[in-house]
Design a protein around this motif. Structure first.
Motif, short mmCIF file in Angstrom:
data_model
loop_
_atom_site.label_atom_id
_atom_site.label_comp_id
_atom_site.label_asym_id
_atom_site.label_seq_id
_atom_site.Cartn_x
_atom_site.Cartn_y
_atom_site.Cartn_z
N SER A 114 -0.30 15.34 6.93
CA SER A 114 -0.84 16.61 6.40
C SER A 114 -2.21 16.42 5.81
CB SER A 114 0.13 17.18 5.36
OG SER A 114 -0.38 18.38 4.81
N ARG A 115 -2.41 15.31 5.07
CA ARG A 115 -3.72 15.05 4.48
C ARG A 115 -4.78 14.86 5.56
NH1 ARG A 115 -0.52 11.40 1.10
NH2 ARG A 115 -0.13 12.40 -0.93
N VAL A 116 -4.43 14.18 6.63
CA VAL A 116 -5.39 13.97 7.73
C VAL A 116 -5.73 15.30 8.38
CG1 VAL A 116 -5.72 12.93 10.00
CG2 VAL A 116 -4.66 11.60 8.17
N VAL A 117 -4.71 16.10 8.67
CA VAL A 117 -4.92 17.40 9.33
C VAL A 117 -5.82 18.30 8.48
CG1 VAL A 117 -3.78 19.54 10.02
CG2 VAL A 117 -2.82 17.33 10.69
N ASN A 118 -5.61 18.27 7.16
CA ASN A 118 -6.37 19.13 6.26
C ASN A 118 -7.64 18.49 5.74
OD1 ASN A 118 -4.66 21.63 5.98
ND2 ASN A 118 -3.13 20.09 5.41
N ALA B 204 3.18 7.16 13.94
CA ALA B 204 2.05 6.50 13.26
C ALA B 204 2.52 5.56 12.16
CB ALA B 204 1.12 7.55 12.68
N GLY B 205 3.81 5.62 11.82
CA GLY B 205 4.33 4.77 10.76
C GLY B 205 3.85 5.16 9.38
N VAL B 206 3.69 6.47 9.17
CA VAL B 206 3.23 6.96 7.86
C VAL B 206 4.15 8.12 7.45
CG1 VAL B 206 0.83 6.30 8.30
CG2 VAL B 206 1.61 8.62 8.89
N SER B 207 3.92 8.64 6.25
CA SER B 207 4.69 9.78 5.77
C SER B 207 4.14 11.08 6.33
CB SER B 207 4.65 9.83 4.25
OG SER B 207 3.35 10.14 3.80
N THR B 208 4.97 12.13 6.28
CA THR B 208 4.49 13.45 6.71
C THR B 208 3.37 13.94 5.80
OG1 THR B 208 6.23 14.52 5.39
CG2 THR B 208 6.69 14.13 7.73
N GLN B 209 3.40 13.54 4.52
CA GLN B 209 2.33 13.94 3.60
C GLN B 209 0.98 13.36 4.04
OE1 GLN B 209 5.27 12.82 2.74
NE2 GLN B 209 6.15 13.96 1.00
N VAL C 58 -7.33 9.54 2.01
CA VAL C 58 -6.72 8.77 3.10
C VAL C 58 -7.72 7.71 3.52
CG1 VAL C 58 -5.73 8.86 5.42
CG2 VAL C 58 -5.47 10.83 3.89
N SER C 59 -7.26 6.47 3.68
CA SER C 59 -8.16 5.39 4.05
C SER C 59 -8.68 5.61 5.48
CB SER C 59 -7.46 4.03 3.98
OG SER C 59 -6.51 3.93 5.03
N PRO C 60 -9.88 5.12 5.79
CA PRO C 60 -10.45 5.31 7.14
C PRO C 60 -9.55 4.76 8.24
CG PRO C 60 -12.15 4.59 5.61
CD PRO C 60 -10.85 4.50 4.87
N ASP C 61 -8.94 3.59 8.03
CA ASP C 61 -8.08 3.01 9.06
C ASP C 61 -6.86 3.88 9.32
OD1 ASP C 61 -9.79 0.91 9.39
OD2 ASP C 61 -8.67 -0.48 8.10
N THR C 62 -6.24 4.35 8.23
CA THR C 62 -5.06 5.21 8.38
C THR C 62 -5.43 6.52 9.05
OG1 THR C 62 -4.02 4.25 6.42
CG2 THR C 62 -3.21 6.41 7.14
N ARG C 63 -6.58 7.08 8.66
CA ARG C 63 -7.03 8.33 9.27
C ARG C 63 -7.21 8.17 10.78
NH1 ARG C 63 -9.04 12.68 6.89
NH2 ARG C 63 -9.40 11.53 4.95
N ARG C 64 -7.85 7.06 11.19
CA ARG C 64 -8.07 6.84 12.61
C ARG C 64 -6.75 6.68 13.36
NH1 ARG C 64 -12.70 4.00 10.76
NH2 ARG C 64 -11.48 2.06 10.52
N LYS C 65 -5.80 5.94 12.76
CA LYS C 65 -4.51 5.72 13.41
C LYS C 65 -3.74 7.03 13.57
CE LYS C 65 -1.26 3.67 11.01
NZ LYS C 65 -0.44 2.64 10.35
N VAL C 66 -3.70 7.82 12.51
CA VAL C 66 -2.98 9.09 12.57
C VAL C 66 -3.65 10.04 13.55
CG1 VAL C 66 -2.30 11.14 11.25
CG2 VAL C 66 -2.03 8.86 10.24
N GLN C 67 -4.98 10.10 13.52
CA GLN C 67 -5.69 11.01 14.43
C GLN C 67 -5.46 10.61 15.88
OE1 GLN C 67 -7.43 13.88 13.36
NE2 GLN C 67 -7.13 14.26 15.54
#
Length: 358
Positions: free
Chosen positions: A25-29, A17-22, A34-43
């Motif tokens: 973790s924030r998305v999972v929890n 996803a090109g992001v940090s493990t932290q 977390v910004s909406p765009d980043t959340r969608r990408k990580v999910q």
């Protein structure tokens, strides 16, 4: 799901996803930072890779176990097993595991080892799913657990500053008695459950109050005590036929004893409901197949377990989110009356007040 990667790790998800493990973790929890765009990408990466977070890692990071301790007794019986089924289903839906302890007897009052065992395993809360019997609640005021460990008790008399989930047994018995009185029965006997049980005392109190308010007899000869079993119900029914032969109805404190009343009436040539109306309590699945089908008070014990989990997780999550502490309260669930042939002798019966026909 991309299965070529095997069991995905949080580092693999973060790299893809090109992001940090932290951030993963924030998305999972479901953290809000977390910004909406980043959340969608990580999910999207989580879904594609089939990533499943480690429950152990989550516990270590958040310093909580996502586990509920459940103390029960009598799982061979219908009621406790139904309640545990509701607890299990709701806990799974809420993301909690269960740690089960079964007491050898309902009246066990040496609770210290149980609390110590559950506390040592770092449960987030405890559901005490043992009915109130005799003095098996005398220890509540002196229970020694961490102040942050919430406890929800089931099937007991409401107490101040204690979280309780119970069925309103008094209301259920009043529904049964109101129905029998509306059907024209006036000499209504009672087969009580064991009177060291709070639930049995509530049902008997409603029987007596209903008769007293109607100006009808509710003396010692009008009731007999059983122990919930069909054998005890048969013995109580025989006793009532001897000491109160003019009775025209029986309210039994549970369906197993109600079945024995039906059986004993048939042996004595008493027709149900023409000569003797019969109402039970619990509405076990078999009650619809008795002969005649048994009118019964339905208490949703599955829902008792479900509500208990909802309440304790609400308390737990409130504390972990730093919100105001939730004050303990008693939740009383309302039963309903399922009317069947065993008590339905008026052709022009008008239903109401929480009853249903079946």
């Amino acid at each position: 799901m991309d299965r070529s990667l095997g069991r995905a790790t949080i580092r693999q998800v973060a790299a893809a996803a090109g992001v940090s493990t932290q951030t993963v973790s924030r998305v999972v929890n479901e953290r809000p930072d977390v910004s909406p765009d980043t959340r969608r990408k990580v999910q999207s990466v989580i879904d594609r890779m089939g990533y499943r977070p480690s429950a152990l890692a989550r516990s270590l990071i958040q310093q909580r176990s996502y586990t509920l301790g459940v103390v029960t007794a009598g799982l061979r019986h219908i009621g406790p097993s139904r309640t545990l089924s509701g607890i299990t289903a709701e806990a799974a839906a809420a993301g909690y595991a269960l740690l089960l302890e079964e007491l050898p007897r309902y009246d066990t009052d040496d609770t210290t080892p149980i609390f110590e065992a559950l506390s040592s395993r770092h449960v987030d809360g405890i559901i005490w799913a043992v009915p109130e019997v005799g003095t098996n609640r005398s220890w509540i005021a002196n229970v020694r657990v961490q102040p942050e460990l919430p406890i929800v008790y089931l099937a007991m008399e409401p107490r101040q500053n204690v979280s309780v989930v119970s069925v309103n047994n008094y209301l259920g018995a009043r529904l049964a008695m109101g129905h029998l009185l509306a059907q024209g029965f006036k000499r209504i006997a009672h087969v009580a459950g064991p009177l060291d049980w709070w639930e049995a005392r509530q049902r008997m109190a409603a029987w007596r109050d209903a008769l007293n308010e109607a100006g009808l007899e509710a003396g010692e000869r009008c009731w007999a005590e059983g122990n919930w079993s069909p054998a005890s119900g048969a013995e109580a029914a025989q006793k009532l036929f001897q000491q109160y032969p003019e009775m025209d109805a029986v309210f039994a404190a549970n369906d197993q004893m109600g079945l024995s009343v039906l059986h004993t009436a048939a042996e004595r040539g008493r027709k149900v409901p023409e000569d003797l109306g019969v109402v039970g309590f619990d509405n076990i699945p078999e009650s619809a197949f008795f002969c005649p089908a048994l009118t019964s008070v339905q208490q949703d014990q599955y829902n008792v377990g479900k509500v208990a989990v909802e309440e304790i997780t609400r308390i737990i999550e409130s504390r972990w989110q730093g919100l105001e502490p939730i004050e303990p309260k008693s939740i009383m669930l309302s039963p309903t009356l399922i009317v069947r042939r065993s008590s339905h002798r008026l052709a022009n019966e008008h239903k109401g007040g929480g009853s249903a026909s079946g």
